[in-house]
Design an enzyme around this catalytic site. Structure first.
Site, PDB file in Angstrom:
ATOM      1  N   GLU A   1       3.660  -2.914  17.885  1.00 36.31           N
ATOM      2  CA  GLU A   1       2.520  -3.030  17.080  1.00 36.31           C
ATOM      3  C   GLU A   1       2.157  -4.614  17.426  1.00 36.31           C
ATOM      4  O   GLU A   1       1.280  -4.931  16.627  1.00 36.31           O
ATOM      5  CB  GLU A   1       2.656  -2.547  15.676  1.00 36.31           C
TER       6      GLU A   1
ATOM      7  N   HIS B   1       4.235  -3.703   8.092  1.00 35.54           N
ATOM      8  CA  HIS B   1       3.846  -2.391   8.274  1.00 35.54           C
ATOM      9  C   HIS B   1       4.913  -1.362   8.032  1.00 35.54           C
ATOM     10  O   HIS B   1       5.955  -1.766   8.402  1.00 35.54           O
ATOM     11  CB  HIS B   1       3.268  -1.864   9.817  1.00 35.54           C
TER      12      HIS B   1
ATOM     13  N   HIS C   1       6.491   2.743   6.773  1.00 33.07           N
ATOM     14  CA  HIS C   1       6.102   4.210   6.345  1.00 33.07           C
ATOM     15  C   HIS C   1       6.495   4.682   5.103  1.00 33.07           C
ATOM     16  O   HIS C   1       7.403   5.396   4.649  1.00 33.07           O
ATOM     17  CB  HIS C   1       7.027   5.017   7.662  1.00 33.07           C
TER      18      HIS C   1
ATOM     19  N   GLU D   1      -1.999  -2.368 -13.618  1.00 37.81           N
ATOM     20  CA  GLU D   1      -1.798  -3.530 -12.887  1.00 37.81           C
ATOM     21  C   GLU D   1      -2.592  -3.638 -11.665  1.00 37.81           C
ATOM     22  O   GLU D   1      -2.602  -4.684 -10.901  1.00 37.81           O
ATOM     23  CB  GLU D   1      -0.231  -3.948 -12.660  1.00 37.81           C
TER      24      GLU D   1
ATOM     25  N   HIS E   1       0.570   8.000   8.923  1.00 39.75           N
ATOM     26  CA  HIS E   1       1.198   6.947   9.431  1.00 39.75           C
ATOM     27  C   HIS E   1       1.990   5.935   8.566  1.00 39.75           C
ATOM     28  O   HIS E   1       3.057   5.802   8.726  1.00 39.75           O
ATOM     29  CB  HIS E   1       0.385   6.390  10.576  1.00 39.75           C
TER      30      HIS E   1
END
Length: 275
Positions: free
Chosen positions: A116, A140, A142, A170, A211
């Site tokens: 990525e 990133h 999952h 919050e 994803h």
């Protein structure tokens, strides 16, 4: 080698990767993390660099020319970052054109930076400009509850933002700009990088449908905390929807405006629509 691992920014990177693993966000080789190094940090470890050959990034990031990044490796497991960091992570240098990178440290058993990398670098370029240079971390993961919601909520920024804001008081304070949503796209290429970078001009959080989540922040604590807060809000929403499809009571648009006034945050009116 050991001197690099003893530095504060590398230790912070390793801790964040391990925290994500312990949350259950990084099955197998899932997820990736990158950090734009400060000039003094790069200078402090340059004597240990062993530069490899230049490789194409797959996109152009001219505003990141000559910057250094600490990144996870492609195919590497987050669970191994704290156990064997030299094999799991690397430092890279961007060339003067912003079109090529080279590994200068790490991945001692071979490999390359995260697949990525184009998404990370394009978004680093966007967030560096948007934050006046303050944002340095792209993450990133999952996150299971957030992914689950992409199957049942409309893939719209305004709906994801509002639903997650309502789950915990919050939330609008932690991510007042809202959340962007990227429809399903093939990961790792230029297309998803471009789509995400467009959203990150406005948001610090992008949900990748089916994803995971993609977030940006100033440092490791703020970035991890942002991911953690959004995912906990998603978990509450998943639990609520499992009990009944509607809410008997919730936080109203006016409640949000009152909260914004007290906490001195700006909440865009586009998210405060009447249901």
């Amino acid at each position: 080698m050991s001197k690099i691992l003893e530095t504060g920014f590398v230790q912070g990177f390793i801790r964040m990767a391990d925290d994500g693993w312990k949350q259950g966000w990084h099955e197998r080789n899932g997820g990736n993390l990158s950090y734009r190094m400060k000039t003094q940090e790069a200078e402090s470890v340059k004597e240990y660099f062993e530069p490899k050959d230049w490789q194409p990034i797959g996109t152009s990031v001219p505003k990141l020319a000559k910057e250094y990044f600490l990144v996870t490796g492609s195919g590497k497991y987050f669970r191994n970052v704290s156990i064997n960091p030299q094999d799991s992570i690397c430092m890279i240098e961007i060339d003067e054109t912003g079109e090529n990178y080279r590994i200068v440290w790490g991945l001692v058993n071979g490999g390359r930076p995260t697949s990525e990398l184009p998404s990370h670098l394009m978004n680093h370029e966007v967030k560096m400009a948007a934050s006046g240079g303050k944002h340095r971390v792209i993450y990133h993961a999952h996150t299971a509850n957030t992914i689950a919601l992409t199957f049942v909520l409309p893939l719209e920024d305004r709906i994801f933002t509002r639903e997650l804001w309502e789950m915990a008081t919050e939330c609008p304070v932690v991510f007042p700009d809202g959340i962007g949503v990227v429809p399903w796209m093939v990961p790792g290429g230029r297309d998803i990088a471009v789509a995400t970078s467009e959203l990150m001009k406005k948001y610090d959080v992008a949900v990748w449908a089916h994803h995971g989540m993609f977030v940006s922040g100033e440092d490791f604590d703020l970035t991890f905390g942002l991911m953690h807060t959004v995912e906990k809000s998603a978990e509450i929403l998943v639990k609520m929807l499992s009990m009944r499809p509607d809410k008997l009571q919730t936080i109203s648009p006016q409640n949000f405006r009152d909260l914004a006034a007290d906490f001195h945050v700006n909440l865009p009116e586009e998210f405060l629509y009447e249901k």
